[in-house]
Design a protein around this motif. Structure first.
Motif, PDB file in Angstrom:
ATOM      1  N   VAL A 204     -26.251 -11.472  -7.539  1.00 23.70           N
ATOM      2  CA  VAL A 204     -25.415 -11.118  -8.680  1.00 23.70           C
ATOM      3  C   VAL A 204     -25.143  -9.618  -8.569  1.00 23.70           C
ATOM      4  N   THR A 205     -23.882  -9.236  -8.496  1.00 27.82           N
ATOM      5  CA  THR A 205     -23.542  -7.852  -8.205  1.00 27.82           C
ATOM      6  C   THR A 205     -23.955  -6.904  -9.329  1.00 27.82           C
ATOM      7  N   THR A 206     -24.554  -5.786  -8.937  1.00 27.44           N
ATOM      8  CA  THR A 206     -24.756  -4.650  -9.829  1.00 27.44           C
ATOM      9  C   THR A 206     -23.962  -3.478  -9.258  1.00 27.44           C
ATOM     10  N   MET A 207     -23.766  -2.425 -10.058  1.00 23.43           N
ATOM     11  CA  MET A 207     -22.911  -1.329  -9.618  1.00 23.43           C
ATOM     12  C   MET A 207     -23.502  -0.654  -8.384  1.00 23.43           C
ATOM     13  N   PRO A 208     -22.754  -0.601  -7.296  1.00 18.18           N
ATOM     14  CA  PRO A 208     -23.254   0.078  -6.101  1.00 18.18           C
ATOM     15  C   PRO A 208     -23.698   1.504  -6.409  1.00 18.18           C
ATOM     16  N   ILE A 212     -26.863  -0.673 -11.692  1.00 25.09           N
ATOM     17  CA  ILE A 212     -26.910  -1.074 -13.098  1.00 25.09           C
ATOM     18  C   ILE A 212     -25.995  -2.270 -13.300  1.00 25.09           C
ATOM     19  N   PRO A 213     -26.255  -3.127 -14.308  1.00 24.14           N
ATOM     20  CA  PRO A 213     -25.543  -4.409 -14.428  1.00 24.14           C
ATOM     21  C   PRO A 213     -24.054  -4.252 -14.706  1.00 24.14           C
ATOM     22  N   ILE A 214     -23.301  -5.234 -14.237  1.00 23.44           N
ATOM     23  CA  ILE A 214     -21.876  -5.324 -14.559  1.00 23.44           C
ATOM     24  C   ILE A 214     -21.479  -6.745 -14.950  1.00 23.44           C
ATOM     25  N   HIS A 215     -22.460  -7.611 -15.218  1.00 18.19           N
ATOM     26  CA  HIS A 215     -22.134  -8.993 -15.567  1.00 18.19           C
ATOM     27  C   HIS A 215     -21.516  -9.059 -16.970  1.00 18.19           C
ATOM     28  N   GLY A 216     -20.966 -10.217 -17.340  1.00 14.63           N
ATOM     29  CA  GLY A 216     -20.191 -10.342 -18.561  1.00 14.63           C
ATOM     30  C   GLY A 216     -20.907  -9.920 -19.821  1.00 14.63           C
ATOM     31  N   SER A 217     -22.147 -10.352 -20.001  1.00 18.93           N
ATOM     32  CA  SER A 217     -22.876 -10.036 -21.234  1.00 18.93           C
ATOM     33  C   SER A 217     -23.115  -8.538 -21.372  1.00 18.93           C
ATOM     34  N   TYR A 218     -23.354  -7.854 -20.259  1.00 17.71           N
ATOM     35  CA  TYR A 218     -23.566  -6.410 -20.297  1.00 17.71           C
ATOM     36  C   TYR A 218     -22.261  -5.705 -20.637  1.00 17.71           C
ATOM     37  N   LEU A 219     -21.152  -6.163 -20.033  1.00 16.30           N
ATOM     38  CA  LEU A 219     -19.852  -5.572 -20.340  1.00 16.30           C
ATOM     39  C   LEU A 219     -19.508  -5.737 -21.814  1.00 16.30           C
ATOM     40  N   ARG A 244     -17.734   0.853  -1.245  1.00 18.94           N
ATOM     41  CA  ARG A 244     -19.004   0.526  -0.587  1.00 18.94           C
ATOM     42  C   ARG A 244     -18.963  -0.808   0.145  1.00 18.94           C
ATOM     43  N   ARG A 245     -17.804  -1.467   0.124  1.00 16.56           N
ATOM     44  CA  ARG A 245     -17.601  -2.731   0.843  1.00 16.56           C
ATOM     45  C   ARG A 245     -18.553  -3.813   0.357  1.00 16.56           C
ATOM     46  N   VAL A 246     -18.594  -3.960  -0.958  1.00 14.41           N
ATOM     47  CA  VAL A 246     -19.398  -5.002  -1.607  1.00 14.41           C
ATOM     48  C   VAL A 246     -18.455  -5.983  -2.292  1.00 14.41           C
ATOM     49  N   GLY A 247     -18.475  -7.250  -1.871  1.00 15.11           N
ATOM     50  CA  GLY A 247     -17.692  -8.283  -2.539  1.00 15.11           C
ATOM     51  C   GLY A 247     -18.328  -8.624  -3.873  1.00 15.11           C
ATOM     52  N   MET A 248     -17.570  -8.498  -4.947  1.00 11.85           N
ATOM     53  CA  MET A 248     -18.144  -8.624  -6.288  1.00 11.85           C
ATOM     54  C   MET A 248     -18.449 -10.071  -6.658  1.00 11.85           C
ATOM     55  N   THR A 249     -19.647 -10.304  -7.185  1.00 14.30           N
ATOM     56  CA  THR A 249     -20.035 -11.593  -7.754  1.00 14.30           C
ATOM     57  C   THR A 249     -20.189 -11.406  -9.258  1.00 14.30           C
ATOM     58  N   MET A 250     -19.234 -11.920 -10.035  1.00 13.47           N
ATOM     59  CA  MET A 250     -19.246 -11.749 -11.478  1.00 13.47           C
ATOM     60  C   MET A 250     -19.907 -12.962 -12.141  1.00 13.47           C
ATOM     61  N   LEU A 251     -20.968 -12.700 -12.897  1.00 14.26           N
ATOM     62  CA  LEU A 251     -21.702 -13.748 -13.614  1.00 14.26           C
ATOM     63  C   LEU A 251     -21.291 -13.739 -15.080  1.00 14.26           C
ATOM     64  N   LEU A 252     -20.861 -14.903 -15.577  1.00 19.07           N
ATOM     65  CA  LEU A 252     -20.489 -15.079 -16.978  1.00 19.07           C
ATOM     66  C   LEU A 252     -21.348 -16.164 -17.618  1.00 19.07           C
TER      67      LEU A 252
END
Length: 317
Positions: A204-208, A212-219, A244-252
């Protein structure tokens, strides 16, 4: 497959009212209150309007009941992958015995198939919980990927907040002693990779850099403070992922599209005071922003393409 844009994905954990209450220590969880009849059509519409194919990770205890089975069928009929999210959704799976872990996987797998979906090949542990034993059991059962790791250092802070705000017994506090993991989670890879078990792992992607989290609930927690800050924060995350060449995985989660009127029992959950129509519009902006910068796929397709040796995002972060 060659894409003009790097790959990314959006997935939903279909956590239900009772599962949130259970983790929170509320005894009312035992009556298994549910919002699936309201959440399912809203998520299906959201994904359809956004032109997204997603992976929906389903709790086995829900797939075994009527509204949960209907949800499985609705998501599968709309073309979304169904993943295994454990049977009882207890975010301390790492404390389970091997037999308990096997039962969590197998009962959920059987319930999803019985509800009419294809056999799942992906797993996500509740609360990002995982272990080497769990991975081995998944490999033995023919699962191809896991999506449980959460590379962030905030686990101890989230656990401390949970202990302050939840009404827990001493036994429950002990049970949750490793909830959300330790600060060393920040050292885990951000990019898809293969674990020691050979299982493909999609974090689950966090900010490179900042982790720190970037998932839906945190946003949405940020949005409840300042919509402008939430948009700037997510825009920064997207730019860092590209650099940073990170493919984003967004969790909702369903709560990212629902409000306190849909689930009064979850009034304690961050962001539930934000009206559902605002959440819906904001999450549409989030996914549209992703689509401008990435080719957004389902979880399984994301990891297949990211682990292709020709992919620029194939290496471990």
């Amino acid at each position: 497959m060659t894409n003009a844009l790097p790959v990314a994905s959006v997935s939903f954990d279909l956590d239900n009212v009772w599962s949130f209450l259970k983790t929170h220590g509320d005894p009312d969880w035992a009556t298994r209150p549910s919002y699936l009849s309201a959440a399912t059509p809203r998520i299906v519409d959201f994904l359809g309007e956004s032109g997204l194919q997603s992976t929906v990770f389903v709790i086995g205890a829900d797939a075994d009941r009527d509204d949960g089975a209907e949800a499985v069928r609705a998501f599968a009929a709309a073309g979304h992958e169904i993943g295994n999210h454990s049977y009882e959704h207890e975010p301390w799976l790492q404390r389970y015995s091997e037999d308990q872990l096997a039962a969590e996987i197998d009962r959920t797998h059987a319930a999803i198939v019985a509800a009419g979906a294809p056999a799942p090949t992906g797993f996500r542990g509740p609360g990002y919980s995982t272990s080497a034993t769990l991975e081995r059991l998944l490999v033995e059962r023919g699962y191809t990927y896991d999506a449980s790791t959460f590379p962030t250092w905030i686990g101890p802070l989230a656990r401390a907040h949970h202990f302050r705000t939840a009404d827990l017994t001493a036994a429950q506090r002990e049970e949750r002693a490793n909830l959300f993991g330790g600060a060393s989670q920040a050292l885990l890879p951000l990019r898809p990779h293969r674990s020691a078990s050979g299982l493909a792992e999609l974090p689950v992607t966090t900010m490179p850099l900042l982790r720190i989290p970037i998932h839906g609930s945190y946003l949405l927690q940020l949005y409840s403070i300042s919509p402008r800050v939430a948009r700037l924060y997510f825009g920064t995350a997207v730019r860092l992922c590209r650099v940073r060449r990170v493919g984003m995985t967004m969790l909702l989660h369903p709560t990212d599209l629902l409000d306190r009127r849909d689930a009064p029992a979850l009034d304690f959950f961050p962001g539930m005071a934000v009206p559902a129509r605002e959440k819906y519009a904001f999450m549409q902006w989030v996914t549209a922003t992703m689509q401008r910068h990435f080719t957004v796929l389902g979880t399984r397709d994301h990891i297949v393409h990211a682990l292709d040796t020709e992919s620029p995002y194939a290496s471990v972060a």
